[in-house]
Design an enzyme around this catalytic site. Sequence first.
Site, PDB file in Angstrom:
ATOM      1  N   HIS A   1       0.840  -1.201   0.000  1.00 29.16           N
ATOM      2  CA  HIS A   1       0.000   0.000   0.000  1.00 29.16           C
ATOM      3  C   HIS A   1       0.879   1.256   0.000  1.00 29.16           C
ATOM      4  O   HIS A   1       0.695   2.170  -0.827  1.00 29.16           O
ATOM      5  CB  HIS A   1      -0.901  -0.021   1.231  1.00 29.16           C
ATOM      6  CG  HIS A   1      -1.806   1.164   1.359  1.00 29.16           C
ATOM      7  ND1 HIS A   1      -3.102   1.164   0.899  1.00 29.16           N
ATOM      8  CD2 HIS A   1      -1.601   2.397   1.899  1.00 29.16           C
ATOM      9  CE1 HIS A   1      -3.654   2.344   1.145  1.00 29.16           C
ATOM     10  NE2 HIS A   1      -2.760   3.110   1.753  1.00 29.16           N
ATOM     11  N   GLU A   2       1.841   1.307   0.911  1.00 29.06           N
ATOM     12  CA  GLU A   2       2.714   2.473   1.010  1.00 29.06           C
ATOM     13  C   GLU A   2       3.634   2.584  -0.201  1.00 29.06           C
ATOM     14  O   GLU A   2       3.987   3.690  -0.632  1.00 29.06           O
ATOM     15  CB  GLU A   2       3.543   2.398   2.290  1.00 29.06           C
ATOM     16  CG  GLU A   2       2.721   2.459   3.574  1.00 29.06           C
ATOM     17  CD  GLU A   2       1.938   3.760   3.699  1.00 29.06           C
ATOM     18  OE1 GLU A   2       2.419   4.797   3.213  1.00 29.06           O
ATOM     19  OE2 GLU A   2       0.838   3.737   4.275  1.00 29.06           O
TER      20      GLU A   2
ATOM     21  N   HIS B   1       1.850   4.539  -2.860  1.00 34.68           N
ATOM     22  CA  HIS B   1       1.977   5.981  -2.622  1.00 34.68           C
ATOM     23  C   HIS B   1       3.370   6.472  -3.039  1.00 34.68           C
ATOM     24  O   HIS B   1       3.506   7.494  -3.711  1.00 34.68           O
ATOM     25  CB  HIS B   1       1.787   6.292  -1.131  1.00 34.68           C
ATOM     26  CG  HIS B   1       0.404   6.068  -0.617  1.00 34.68           C
ATOM     27  ND1 HIS B   1      -0.728   6.542  -1.261  1.00 34.68           N
ATOM     28  CD2 HIS B   1      -0.053   5.426   0.497  1.00 34.68           C
ATOM     29  CE1 HIS B   1      -1.806   6.207  -0.562  1.00 34.68           C
ATOM     30  NE2 HIS B   1      -1.421   5.526   0.499  1.00 34.68           N
TER      31      HIS B   1
END
Length: 261
Positions: free
Chosen positions: A26-27, A30
Site C-alpha cells: 500500500h505504502e 503511494h
Amino acid sequence: MADFLGSILLHVVPFVLVLSLIVTIHELGHFLVARAFGVKVDQFSIGFGKRLWGRTDRHGIEWRVGWLPLGGYVKFSGDLDASSVPDQAGLAELKSRLIAEQGPGAERDYFHFKPIWQRALVVAAGPAANFLLAAVLFTIVFMWVGEQIAAPRVAQVTPGSPAAIAGFQPRDLILSIDGRPVTDASEVTRKIVLSADDPLDFVVRRGEDEVALTATPQRVIEQDAISGRVRIARIGLGLSPLGPEDFSYRRLNPVEAMGQG
C-alpha cells in the site's frame, strides 16, 4: 505452554506477516506515484518504532526497518510526522522558508504544494496497489492450486416439480445436458435458467448406471433483494456436493488465471 506457543506461531505470526505485506505494498503505491511526480520523500519504513536497519540512498530517502512489524509508512518531506499528517498551520511558513533557502519554485517538490490532481493520484495509488496485489495473488492461486469445481450432484428434489416428474433422485450426478457434458453445478444452473419452457435432455449417473431423463424448466416468480419480483426458470433441483469426492480443482493457464484474478 507448548500448545499456547504453537498457537501463537500458527496464528499471530502469519497475521503479522500478511499485514506487513499488505501495508508495505500500500505504502509502496503511494511512494512510486509520488516519486513519479517528483515529490521529495524523507523516509520509507517497514514497521514502526526504533530502527533495526536502515540506509540512506542518493536521493536522501531513508529506507528503514522498525522493530514493530505492524505495517509501515512513507514520510513525505514537509510532513508533520510519520503518519503523513501535514502541518496545516505551518504550510505558509514552510513555503516561505523553502523559497528563502532554495529559491522560487522549490516548494513544487513537496507533496502539499503539488497540483490537486497529482495529490489525488498519490493518495489513490495506495488502494490501487492493494487491488493489484490481490489480483496477482489470486492469479498465482488459480495457476498453482486451481479453480474449485463442485460436481452437479443432486441433493434434493422438490415434490411435484418438473425434476420430480422427470424422475430425478437425490444423489444423482448430472453428466450431460442436451448431449453436452457438464462438470460444474454452476453450468447446470445457468443452462436451466436460460431454458424456460424448453425440454432439456439430461443424462445422470445413478449408482453404476447412466439414466436418461427429460425435464422442462418452468417460469416462476421470485422476490429478489435487489431487482424485486423477477421471472426465472426452475425445475426443482437442489444441487450440492455431498462429499469430498464431489470437489475437484482445475488449474488455469496464465491468461485464464489473470482474468479470474
